[in-house]
Design an enzyme around this catalytic site. Structure first.
Site, short mmCIF file in Angstrom:
data_model
loop_
_atom_site.label_atom_id
_atom_site.label_comp_id
_atom_site.label_asym_id
_atom_site.label_seq_id
_atom_site.Cartn_x
_atom_site.Cartn_y
_atom_site.Cartn_z
N GLY A 45 1.73 8.80 -7.17
CA GLY A 45 1.85 7.50 -7.81
C GLY A 45 3.30 7.29 -8.19
O GLY A 45 4.11 6.79 -7.41
N ARG A 58 -8.65 -19.38 -40.72
CA ARG A 58 -9.61 -18.49 -41.36
C ARG A 58 -9.29 -18.33 -42.85
O ARG A 58 -8.13 -18.13 -43.23
CB ARG A 58 -9.56 -17.13 -40.68
CG ARG A 58 -10.31 -16.01 -41.38
CD ARG A 58 -11.79 -16.13 -41.24
NE ARG A 58 -12.44 -14.86 -41.55
CZ ARG A 58 -13.72 -14.75 -41.89
NH1 ARG A 58 -14.47 -15.82 -41.96
NH2 ARG A 58 -14.23 -13.56 -42.14
N GLU A 90 3.54 -0.26 -11.30
CA GLU A 90 4.94 -0.46 -10.87
C GLU A 90 5.91 0.43 -11.64
O GLU A 90 6.98 0.01 -12.06
CB GLU A 90 5.34 -1.94 -10.97
CG GLU A 90 4.68 -2.76 -9.88
CD GLU A 90 5.46 -3.99 -9.51
OE1 GLU A 90 6.69 -3.91 -9.36
OE2 GLU A 90 4.82 -5.04 -9.36
N HIS A 146 -8.07 -10.82 -36.13
CA HIS A 146 -9.36 -11.48 -35.92
C HIS A 146 -10.53 -10.69 -36.48
O HIS A 146 -11.64 -11.22 -36.58
CB HIS A 146 -9.59 -11.70 -34.41
CG HIS A 146 -8.89 -12.89 -33.85
ND1 HIS A 146 -7.55 -12.91 -33.55
CD2 HIS A 146 -9.36 -14.13 -33.52
CE1 HIS A 146 -7.22 -14.08 -33.05
NE2 HIS A 146 -8.29 -14.85 -33.02
N GLY A 147 -10.31 -9.44 -36.84
CA GLY A 147 -11.39 -8.62 -37.36
C GLY A 147 -12.48 -8.41 -36.32
O GLY A 147 -12.22 -8.15 -35.15
N ALA A 198 0.84 -1.20 0.00
CA ALA A 198 0.00 0.00 0.00
C ALA A 198 0.87 1.25 0.00
O ALA A 198 1.29 1.73 1.06
CB ALA A 198 -0.93 0.00 1.21
#
Length: 399
Positions: free
Chosen positions: A140, A280, A376, A351-352, A133
């Site tokens: 950040g 395909r 990170e 893959h379209g 934490a």
């Protein structure tokens, strides 16, 4: 001289038969137990408890942790292989295991023997979970900007503040918490931060909202609220007021794990794209027969292998304790995560329309890859580290 390194031997990657046997065991687990359940993880936004317990039984939570503290040993390179293989099926699952490093690394490297013996073995054995934490609404990448306060009262500290984007917070039993014990000095903003081990069940610790981030469905982060939490002084990790050094050293050692996540994502996206391009048919021939698709597949493969080599190299240097691993880890983290993002994007394009359909399981790789470029230490921060380390290694300059 291989500028800025000293010898070509500095680029050696040391893999053994043990590494390959371990990789195969993780791959078998992933193929049989995780792949069939990726949709369940994504839709429920949680890791099935039985799946986590199986990983504990296989010793995954102890990989990279010394045997004297309840772990399996194996070092950072073994941890990288574990993370890569888990990320190939579910980045969230790899994070569920890997987040413990952000707790274990600082405790092992900077904690007292009391802290090591009390908190590390339960985490290594999977009996307890841990998180880190540090991030706050206004801090950040700029770790020195944290505002959480810890004031000394007799033989303990009282911590108050708010942490955000804390991965694994809901399930964690222990938290590595950063807080200001002194104001920053004009010429040393980092001064005055101290790190502590905090048990989540202590009064004043509360888990707040969950952040619905773009990716990592199954292990999305939470808010942690600390309201007058009483922490024994023996739970200080490292030196009082020098916790910034603890945090920076931790990220130096753990960011190679994020690079490994990138490699795993890239591998999965590449495999999906290649298989689809072979099966395909368009315009009367396999998709892969089209020149533009061949070029995409070749570029994906080049970036994937370069990312893996950089990541394994950084892990090898870290296991050797070589100071050059810091720049290598930043190189690997920035390159591998950006390669993963690019490869995932190409997989979708190949893959379209199916590529943006949740059911095919392709678009999740892009969502997860984008996250890895941010946490990170953003990749912009990695570039700063790379240049600073380059100048320090080559010319002894500090900027």
């Amino acid at each position: 001289m291989v500028f800025p390194f000293k010898s070509v031997e500095d680029f050696r990657i040391e893999l053994t038969e043990e590494h390959e046997l371990f990789r195969k065991s993780v791959r078998d687990f992933v193929e049989s137990k995780v792949m069939p359940r990726w949709r369940e993880i994504e839709e429920s936004n949680s890791i099935p408890e039985d799946l986590y317990r199986e990983m504990v039984a296989m010793g995954f939570t102890g990989v990279g942790i010394p045997e004297e503290y309840g772990g399996q040993g194996g070092g950072i390179l073994m941890s990288v292989i574990l993370t890569e293989e888990l990320s190939r099926a579910s980045t969230a699952l790899s994070v569920t295991v890997g987040v413990r490093d952000l707790f274990v690394v600082p405790v092992l490297r900077h904690g007292s023997e009391y802290l090591k013996k009390k908190y590390v073995p339960p985490v290594a054995r999977g009996e307890a979970r841990a998180a880190h934490a540090n991030t706050e609404p206004g801090a950040g990448s700029d770790v020195a900007g944290i505002q959480t306060r810890a004031r000394k009262v007799n033989n303990h500290y009282v911590i108050s503040g708010r942490k955000i984007f804390i991965t694994g917070a809901r399930e964690a039993d222990y938290l590595l918490v950063s807080a200001r014990t002194e104001p920053p000095q004009p010429d040393r903003r980092w001064w005055g931060i101290t790190t502590f081990v905090v048990e989540k069940e202590w009064p004043g610790v509360r888990i707040g909202q969950q952040f619905k981030v773009l990716g990592l469905r199954g292990e999305q982060p939470y808010e942690v609220i600390l309201d007058e939490v009483k922490v024994p002084e023996e739970n200080v990790v490292g030196k009082v007021n020098e916790g910034f050094k603890v945090l920076m050293d931790t990220y130096d050692h753990t960011r190679v794990g994020v690079a490994a996540q990138g490699v795993g994502i890239a591998q999965a996206a590449f495999e999906k794209a290649l298989n689809y391009a072979l099966q395909r048919e368009t315009f009367g021939q396999p998709l892969i027969a089209h020149g533009i698709i061949m070029e995409k597949i070749a570029d994906m493969y080049m970036k994937l292998q370069a990312a893996r080599l950089l990541t394994y190299w950084a892990a090898t240097l870290a296991d050797k304790g070589r100071p050059e691993f810091v720049v290598a880890a930043s190189l690997a983290k920035a390159y591998a995560t950006e390669a993963a993002e690019w490869i995932a994007r190409q997989a979708i394009q190949i893959h379209g329309g199916y590529g943006v359909d949740f059911e095919t399981g392709v678009e999740r790789y892009l969502r997860d890859a984008i996250i890895t470029t941010i946490y990170e230490g953003t990749n912009e921060i990695q570039r700063l580290i790379i240049v600073r380390q380059l100048l320090r290694q080559a010319f002894g300059l500090k900027i």
